[in-house]
Design a protein around this motif. Structure first.
Motif, PDB file in Angstrom:
ATOM      1  N   ALA A  55       0.817  -1.222   0.000  1.00 22.75           N
ATOM      2  CA  ALA A  55       0.000   0.000   0.000  1.00 22.75           C
ATOM      3  C   ALA A  55       0.844   1.263   0.000  1.00 22.75           C
ATOM      4  O   ALA A  55       0.310   2.346  -0.244  1.00 22.75           O
ATOM      5  CB  ALA A  55      -0.934  -0.005   1.205  1.00 22.75           C
ATOM      6  N   PHE A  56       2.141   1.149   0.290  1.00 18.85           N
ATOM      7  CA  PHE A  56       3.006   2.333   0.243  1.00 18.85           C
ATOM      8  C   PHE A  56       3.549   2.581  -1.166  1.00 18.85           C
ATOM      9  O   PHE A  56       4.164   3.612  -1.428  1.00 18.85           O
ATOM     10  CB  PHE A  56       4.185   2.194   1.216  1.00 18.85           C
ATOM     11  CG  PHE A  56       3.821   2.341   2.681  1.00 18.85           C
ATOM     12  CD1 PHE A  56       2.523   2.652   3.079  1.00 18.85           C
ATOM     13  CD2 PHE A  56       4.787   2.193   3.668  1.00 18.85           C
ATOM     14  CE1 PHE A  56       2.190   2.790   4.428  1.00 18.85           C
ATOM     15  CE2 PHE A  56       4.473   2.338   5.011  1.00 18.85           C
ATOM     16  CZ  PHE A  56       3.172   2.635   5.390  1.00 18.85           C
ATOM     17  N   CYS A  57       3.381   1.641  -2.080  1.00 18.06           N
ATOM     18  CA  CYS A  57       3.887   1.811  -3.445  1.00 18.06           C
ATOM     19  C   CYS A  57       3.004   2.813  -4.214  1.00 18.06           C
ATOM     20  O   CYS A  57       1.791   2.904  -3.977  1.00 18.06           O
ATOM     21  CB  CYS A  57       3.856   0.478  -4.186  1.00 18.06           C
ATOM     22  SG  CYS A  57       5.191  -0.648  -3.720  1.00 18.06           S
ATOM     23  N   ALA A  58       3.646   3.540  -5.158  1.00 20.56           N
ATOM     24  CA  ALA A  58       2.889   4.458  -6.013  1.00 20.56           C
ATOM     25  C   ALA A  58       1.838   3.664  -6.791  1.00 20.56           C
ATOM     26  O   ALA A  58       2.078   2.525  -7.204  1.00 20.56           O
ATOM     27  CB  ALA A  58       3.837   5.162  -6.981  1.00 20.56           C
ATOM     28  N   THR A 129       8.691   3.459  -5.357  1.00 22.47           N
ATOM     29  CA  THR A 129       8.835   2.048  -5.720  1.00 22.47           C
ATOM     30  C   THR A 129       9.177   1.241  -4.475  1.00 22.47           C
ATOM     31  O   THR A 129       9.574   1.793  -3.456  1.00 22.47           O
ATOM     32  CB  THR A 129       9.930   1.859  -6.784  1.00 22.47           C
ATOM     33  OG1 THR A 129      11.110   2.515  -6.332  1.00 22.47           O
ATOM     34  CG2 THR A 129       9.510   2.462  -8.110  1.00 22.47           C
ATOM     35  N   HIS A 130       9.028  -0.081  -4.577  1.00 23.02           N
ATOM     36  CA  HIS A 130       9.104  -0.929  -3.386  1.00 23.02           C
ATOM     37  C   HIS A 130      10.560  -1.148  -2.944  1.00 23.02           C
ATOM     38  O   HIS A 130      11.140  -2.209  -3.162  1.00 23.02           O
ATOM     39  CB  HIS A 130       8.403  -2.258  -3.658  1.00 23.02           C
ATOM     40  CG  HIS A 130       8.036  -2.983  -2.398  1.00 23.02           C
ATOM     41  ND1 HIS A 130       7.008  -2.585  -1.584  1.00 23.02           N
ATOM     42  CD2 HIS A 130       8.601  -4.056  -1.789  1.00 23.02           C
ATOM     43  CE1 HIS A 130       6.928  -3.391  -0.549  1.00 23.02           C
ATOM     44  NE2 HIS A 130       7.891  -4.298  -0.649  1.00 23.02           N
ATOM     45  N   ARG A 131      11.137  -0.117  -2.328  1.00 19.68           N
ATOM     46  CA  ARG A 131      12.499  -0.200  -1.793  1.00 19.68           C
ATOM     47  C   ARG A 131      12.438  -0.578  -0.317  1.00 19.68           C
ATOM     48  O   ARG A 131      11.485  -0.242   0.374  1.00 19.68           O
ATOM     49  CB  ARG A 131      13.202   1.144  -1.925  1.00 19.68           C
ATOM     50  CG  ARG A 131      13.232   1.661  -3.347  1.00 19.68           C
ATOM     51  CD  ARG A 131      14.561   1.359  -3.983  1.00 19.68           C
ATOM     52  NE  ARG A 131      14.656   1.994  -5.264  1.00 19.68           N
ATOM     53  CZ  ARG A 131      14.803   1.343  -6.401  1.00 19.68           C
ATOM     54  NH1 ARG A 131      14.819   0.022  -6.417  1.00 19.68           N
ATOM     55  NH2 ARG A 131      14.923   1.996  -7.532  1.00 19.68           N
TER      56      ARG A 131
END
Ligand SMILES: [Zn+2]
Ligand SMILES: [Zn+2]
Ligand SMILES: [Zn+2]
Length: 351
Positions: A55-58, A129-131
């Motif tokens: 849910a934190f990804c753009a 992005t999922h970092r």
């Protein structure tokens, strides 16, 4: 603060367990020497990936709470509408206003042992992005993260509703991270919390006794004897503190006296971002992908006093766990002398 403010007694051999006192808080640490030649003790395997998106990804912005602030990418032509995004914490430890009359009455009863946990609790999402790790970001991206911290603190000071705020990162499961997507948290409080009060009291006592800010004193010590120096820029310094509580503990602070992080100049914000990024890269080179916390400590907002406190960021690698002796005595045991840790951190560049 302890009365033993001048740690000038002769150095002990590494085989002798040594007690050291933190000059700010009076916290005692036991340095269990003779184990610094065992770096493998601290090497940790990388985190296992949890997922590829969240849910934190753009693109999944509707799954978070409402956006508080948003900062565009420093890279021209970025495909993402934001690079750093600040939202309210979905599971807040603090709420901004009591939700009903009962809670309001409890909040206003100053004699009660029960209170509503009032405050502001934000999540700073540090990549679209999922970092997972800050060291995966470019220098410009880390600068934007710290510029966002600075901007959020300035707006909380301007709003005038809270006395204190802190920003912290939990990186890795052992550091308390509950979501792996790169983020930090900001907490603003109507009172000064216990640890900050302890540091402020120690700093005030040190100033009264010695006529100097204790953090400026700590930097002077590192200048006189750079054995605990890790890195420096024109205006910022990173060093391992004399009474390091954990192996490879690093503090980053401005060289000129400055009480609050929100008062830092844009150049200082860029330099602190560079020092944190480089220090974390070197920690990863020495120790692997360790879990860590970093914590911003800054002066309360409701005081004009600027002379005794000095903002700083503490990086606390999580290489071990508290055991019975620590819980039972309140003494901390660190197996890595800070002089050795700093030497190793100075000696490595990114792998
Ligand atoms: Zn994600
Ligand atoms: Zn100072
Ligand atoms: Zn501190």
């Amino acid at each position: 603060m302890s009365n033993c403010t001048r740690p000038r007694s002769p150095a002990l051999p590494n085989s002798v367990p040594e007690r050291r006192c933190d000059v700010v808080t009076g916290q005692w640490v036991i340095l269990a020497g003779g184990r610094q030649d065992r770096p493998q003790e601290f090497v940790t395997p990388p985190d296992q990936p949890w997922s590829d998106s969240c849910a934190f990804c753009a693109g999944r912005e509707e799954e978070t709470t409402a956006v508080v602030a948003s900062y565009a990418s420093p890279t021209p032509g970025s495909p993402h509408p934001w690079q750093v995004r600040v939202v309210g914490n979905l599971y807040p430890a603090f709420i901004e206003v009591p939700p009903d009359n009962t809670a309001r009455a409890v909040a206003q009863d100053s004699d009660s042992l029960r209170h509503v946990s009032l405050g502001q609790h934000e999540v700073i999402i540090e990549s679209p992005t999922h970092r997972r790790h800050l060291t995966e970001l470019s220098q410009a991206e880390v600068e934007l993260v710290f510029a966002a911290y600075h901007d959020r603190l300035q707006s909380i000071v301007r709003a005038g509703r809270f006395k204190y705020a802190t920003i912290f990162k939990n990186s890795g499961r052992d550091a308390g991270m509950s979501r792996e997507h790169l983020h930090s948290q900001l907490v603003a409080l109507p009172e000064v919390p216990p640890l900050a009060r302890q540091e402020l009291a120690g700093a005030e006592q040190f100033l009264a006794l010695h006529g100097q800010c204790v953090f400026c004193f700590l930097y002077d010590e590192v200048r006189r004897d750079p054995s605990r120096l890790v890195l420096e820029t024109d205006s910022m310094v990173a060093f391992c503190p004399f009474a390091s509580r954990v192996p490879y503990e690093v503090w980053v602070l401005p060289k000129p006296h400055q009480a609050r992080f929100d008062q830092a100049s844009p150049v200082q914000v860029r330099e602190v971002a560079a020092l944190i990024r480089e220090t974390l890269q070197r920690l990863e080179t020495c120790l692997g992908q360790i879990a860590y916390n970093y914590l911003l400590h800054t002066n309360p907002f409701d005081t004009c006093r600027q002379d005794h406190y000095h903002w700083h960021i503490e990086i606390l690698p999580r290489t071990g766990r508290l055991a019975g002796l620590e819980w039972g005595t309140g003494l901390l045991i660190n197996t890595m002398p800070p002089e050795v840790a700093a030497g190793r951190l100075r000696g490595v560049a990114r792998a």
